[in-house]
Write a protein that holds these residues in place. Structure first.
Motif, mmCIF file in Angstrom:
data_model
loop_
_atom_site.group_PDB
_atom_site.id
_atom_site.type_symbol
_atom_site.label_atom_id
_atom_site.label_comp_id
_atom_site.label_asym_id
_atom_site.label_seq_id
_atom_site.Cartn_x
_atom_site.Cartn_y
_atom_site.Cartn_z
ATOM 1 N N VAL A 41 -2.433 12.020 -8.586
ATOM 2 C CA VAL A 41 -3.272 12.750 -7.453
ATOM 3 C C VAL A 41 -2.729 12.224 -6.327
ATOM 4 O O VAL A 41 -2.664 10.937 -5.941
ATOM 5 C CB VAL A 41 -4.971 12.248 -7.651
ATOM 6 C CG1 VAL A 41 -5.634 12.655 -6.582
ATOM 7 C CG2 VAL A 41 -5.285 12.665 -9.031
ATOM 8 N N SER A 42 -2.386 13.221 -5.408
ATOM 9 C CA SER A 42 -1.836 12.691 -4.265
ATOM 10 C C SER A 42 -2.965 12.869 -3.119
ATOM 11 O O SER A 42 -3.916 13.494 -3.372
ATOM 12 C CB SER A 42 -0.884 13.980 -3.834
ATOM 13 O OG SER A 42 -1.432 15.245 -3.928
ATOM 14 N N GLY A 78 -13.286 -6.448 -13.784
ATOM 15 C CA GLY A 78 -14.869 -6.041 -13.794
ATOM 16 C C GLY A 78 -15.352 -6.166 -12.495
ATOM 17 O O GLY A 78 -16.653 -6.176 -12.118
ATOM 18 N N ARG A 79 -14.586 -6.272 -11.175
ATOM 19 C CA ARG A 79 -15.122 -6.544 -10.112
ATOM 20 C C ARG A 79 -14.483 -5.383 -8.782
ATOM 21 O O ARG A 79 -14.931 -5.158 -7.834
ATOM 22 C CB ARG A 79 -14.588 -7.790 -9.288
ATOM 23 C CG ARG A 79 -15.236 -8.961 -9.845
ATOM 24 C CD ARG A 79 -16.482 -9.197 -9.311
ATOM 25 N NE ARG A 79 -16.412 -9.380 -7.827
ATOM 26 C CZ ARG A 79 -15.757 -10.394 -7.399
ATOM 27 N NH1 ARG A 79 -15.841 -11.683 -8.156
ATOM 28 N NH2 ARG A 79 -15.617 -10.668 -6.082
ATOM 29 N N TRP A 80 -13.540 -4.356 -9.519
ATOM 30 C CA TRP A 80 -13.295 -3.292 -8.606
ATOM 31 C C TRP A 80 -14.432 -2.194 -8.518
ATOM 32 O O TRP A 80 -14.755 -1.616 -9.366
ATOM 33 C CB TRP A 80 -11.982 -2.724 -9.104
ATOM 34 C CG TRP A 80 -11.298 -1.707 -8.029
ATOM 35 C CD1 TRP A 80 -11.262 -0.501 -8.322
ATOM 36 C CD2 TRP A 80 -10.801 -2.158 -7.003
ATOM 37 N NE1 TRP A 80 -10.555 -0.023 -6.926
ATOM 38 C CE2 TRP A 80 -10.393 -1.012 -6.030
ATOM 39 C CE3 TRP A 80 -10.833 -3.265 -6.068
ATOM 40 C CZ2 TRP A 80 -10.102 -0.977 -4.709
ATOM 41 C CZ3 TRP A 80 -10.405 -3.371 -4.810
ATOM 42 C CH2 TRP A 80 -10.007 -1.871 -4.167
ATOM 43 N N PRO A 81 -15.087 -2.182 -7.391
ATOM 44 C CA PRO A 81 -16.055 -1.040 -7.286
ATOM 45 C C PRO A 81 -15.928 0.353 -7.211
ATOM 46 O O PRO A 81 -16.649 1.231 -7.233
ATOM 47 C CB PRO A 81 -16.879 -1.786 -6.058
ATOM 48 C CG PRO A 81 -15.697 -2.221 -5.149
ATOM 49 C CD PRO A 81 -14.718 -2.438 -6.040
ATOM 50 N N ASP A 82 -14.685 0.663 -7.034
ATOM 51 C CA ASP A 82 -14.423 2.091 -6.592
ATOM 52 C C ASP A 82 -13.318 2.679 -7.668
ATOM 53 O O ASP A 82 -12.958 2.089 -8.728
ATOM 54 C CB ASP A 82 -13.318 2.068 -5.254
ATOM 55 C CG ASP A 82 -14.054 1.619 -4.092
ATOM 56 O OD1 ASP A 82 -15.429 1.693 -4.204
ATOM 57 O OD2 ASP A 82 -13.451 1.007 -3.363
ATOM 58 N N PRO A 83 -13.383 4.286 -7.655
ATOM 59 C CA PRO A 83 -12.765 5.020 -8.845
ATOM 60 C C PRO A 83 -11.377 4.692 -8.587
ATOM 61 O O PRO A 83 -10.792 4.036 -7.559
ATOM 62 C CB PRO A 83 -12.876 6.546 -8.328
ATOM 63 C CG PRO A 83 -14.381 6.383 -7.569
ATOM 64 C CD PRO A 83 -14.375 5.079 -6.887
ATOM 65 N N VAL A 84 -10.371 4.713 -9.620
ATOM 66 C CA VAL A 84 -9.047 4.407 -9.535
ATOM 67 C C VAL A 84 -8.160 6.017 -9.930
ATOM 68 O O VAL A 84 -7.964 6.028 -11.088
ATOM 69 C CB VAL A 84 -8.358 3.529 -10.497
ATOM 70 C CG1 VAL A 84 -6.951 3.070 -10.592
ATOM 71 C CG2 VAL A 84 -9.302 2.103 -10.267
ATOM 72 N N GLU A 125 4.852 5.779 -1.598
ATOM 73 C CA GLU A 125 4.324 6.310 -2.511
ATOM 74 C C GLU A 125 4.864 5.781 -3.996
ATOM 75 O O GLU A 125 4.535 6.105 -5.221
ATOM 76 C CB GLU A 125 4.186 7.758 -2.398
ATOM 77 C CG GLU A 125 3.337 8.420 -1.355
ATOM 78 C CD GLU A 125 1.973 7.992 -1.287
ATOM 79 O OE1 GLU A 125 1.355 7.874 -2.221
ATOM 80 O OE2 GLU A 125 1.418 8.013 -0.035
ATOM 81 N N GLU A 126 5.958 5.344 -3.691
ATOM 82 C CA GLU A 126 6.874 4.934 -4.796
ATOM 83 C C GLU A 126 7.471 3.527 -5.105
ATOM 84 O O GLU A 126 8.558 3.164 -4.559
ATOM 85 C CB GLU A 126 8.165 5.930 -5.149
ATOM 86 C CG GLU A 126 7.810 7.475 -5.313
ATOM 87 C CD GLU A 126 6.970 7.669 -6.391
ATOM 88 O OE1 GLU A 126 7.069 7.038 -7.584
ATOM 89 O OE2 GLU A 126 6.399 8.770 -6.710
ATOM 90 N N VAL A 168 0.899 -1.087 0.017
ATOM 91 C CA VAL A 168 0.021 -0.204 0.236
ATOM 92 C C VAL A 168 0.890 1.206 -0.033
ATOM 93 O O VAL A 168 1.958 1.178 0.227
ATOM 94 C CB VAL A 168 -1.064 -0.092 1.262
ATOM 95 C CG1 VAL A 168 -1.895 -1.119 1.190
ATOM 96 C CG2 VAL A 168 -0.336 0.214 2.552
ATOM 97 N N ASN A 169 0.174 2.442 -0.253
ATOM 98 C CA ASN A 169 0.919 3.610 0.157
ATOM 99 C C ASN A 169 0.905 4.309 1.281
ATOM 100 O O ASN A 169 0.183 3.876 2.225
ATOM 101 C CB ASN A 169 0.610 4.570 -0.963
ATOM 102 C CG ASN A 169 -0.893 5.307 -0.629
ATOM 103 O OD1 ASN A 169 -1.733 4.683 0.046
ATOM 104 N ND2 ASN A 169 -1.206 6.408 -1.497
ATOM 105 N N THR A 170 1.753 5.200 1.453
ATOM 106 C CA THR A 170 1.838 5.639 2.819
ATOM 107 C C THR A 170 0.323 6.322 3.513
ATOM 108 O O THR A 170 0.073 6.184 4.568
ATOM 109 C CB THR A 170 2.910 6.495 2.943
ATOM 110 O OG1 THR A 170 2.932 7.459 2.180
ATOM 111 C CG2 THR A 170 4.245 6.112 2.759
ATOM 112 N N THR A 171 -0.163 6.858 2.481
ATOM 113 C CA THR A 171 -1.511 7.753 2.826
ATOM 114 C C THR A 171 -2.641 6.714 3.266
ATOM 115 O O THR A 171 -3.140 6.766 4.359
ATOM 116 C CB THR A 171 -2.187 8.191 1.316
ATOM 117 O OG1 THR A 171 -1.160 9.142 0.991
ATOM 118 C CG2 THR A 171 -3.337 8.989 1.910
ATOM 119 N N ALA A 172 -2.259 5.176 2.697
ATOM 120 C CA ALA A 172 -3.517 4.233 3.059
ATOM 121 C C ALA A 172 -3.438 3.947 4.583
ATOM 122 O O ALA A 172 -4.131 3.310 5.391
ATOM 123 C CB ALA A 172 -3.070 3.125 2.516
#
Length: 285
Positions: A271-272, A260-266, A234-235, A205-209
């Motif tokens: 975008v930070s 076809g299963r990911w329900p959220d925007p990517v 992040e990198e 995951v990224n640090t924001t998560a």
């Protein structure tokens, strides 16, 4: 037997429960006939708690969908390992850690391939107990190691792993539980025993998560279980580059990881300030 598993090791039972639930769907992305027995009652209880925070009773989901992520991740790595094994002339497959994975039993592998499962002794013992009659479809070797130890490579070499031959490594469901120094130590150890051109894949995951309000309810559950998430970046490309690997990192829902299963925007990488999970794959330089 589950009493002998650490908090992080028990998350493998959660993964098995997620795979069992996915296998029962009509629109499943894969079929894992071993997942239910590996999950056991403990895995079902862990999954129930994750579902509570992911899909609250008021219907307003704010956390990422763990079931859809797990389905996407499993399918993505299934396809990756099959491709490199059958088309990439890669005779050695290494799962570090193995957890409750059953790819050695549910997927077909080329003749002559060796399949190494690395994990703590308690995990391997539990798995053997739950699958006493299962027959692997490959030359399968369980290797008891602590992947955070300085000498974890030695048991792998003793089990017949040949560092001069190409290999494909999968680090699934582990890196976010480790301190940063252990992440880098593990990647350095893998690099030291992989031939040029070998493959690597991982999720992180990224640090924001690690701090975002949207992921906090889920991360609080893991912290309550005694296995908080510790590492993000992040990198991811740069992290692997430092250890001799050239990789690409995609997000669930990207064209390379969209079933076809990911329900959220990517959100684009430009975008930070948004939580992300990465599926990484690449090769040893």
């Amino acid at each position: 037997m589950t009493d002998l598993l650490s908090a992080v090791e028990r998350t493998a039972l959660l993964t098995a429960a997620l795979r069992a639930a996915e296998s029962a769907r009509e629109d499943r992305l894969y079929h894992d006939p071993y997942a239910a027995r590996l999950a056991g009652d403990t895995g079902l209880r862990l999954l129930s708690r994750v579902r509570e925070v992911t899909f609250p009773s008021d219907g307003r989901r704010t956390t990422p969908s763990t079931p859809d992520f797990n389905a996407t991740r499993t399918r993505f790595f299934d396809e990756h390992l099959q491709q490199v094994a059958w088309c990439g002339h890669t005779p050695q497959i290494v799962l570090a850690p193995a957890g409750m994975d059953s790819r050695a039993y549910r997927l077909d592998w080329p003749s002559g391939a060796r399949y190494f499962e690395l994990d703590q002794p308690a995990v391997l013992s539990y798995k053997k107990e739950r699958m006493p009659d299962a027959v692997p479809r490959v030359d399968h070797r369980s290797v008891a190691v602590d992947l955070t130890a300085d000498d974890w490579e030695d048991p792998l070499l003793a089990a017949g792993y040949d560092p001069s031959l190409p290999s494909a490594w999968l680090i699934e469901g582990l890196l976010y539980y480790l301190p940063g120094e252990d992440v880098h130590r593990l990647l350095a150890g893998i690099a030291a025993v992989t031939a040029p051109g070998s493959h690597i894949a991982a999720d992180l995951v990224n640090t924001t998560a690690l701090t975002a309000p949207g992921t906090r309810p889920l991360l609080d559950v893991f912290a309550d279980w005694g296995c908080p998430w510790r590492y993000g970046t992040e990198e991811p490309e740069q992290v692997f580059h430092e250890h001799g690997f050239t990789v690409e990192a995609v997000q669930p829902g990207d064209p390379a990881a969209d079933y076809g299963r990911w329900p959220d925007p990517v959100p684009p990488r430009t975008v930070s300030g948004v939580p992300r999970v990465f599926l990484v794959r690449g090769r040893r330089r």
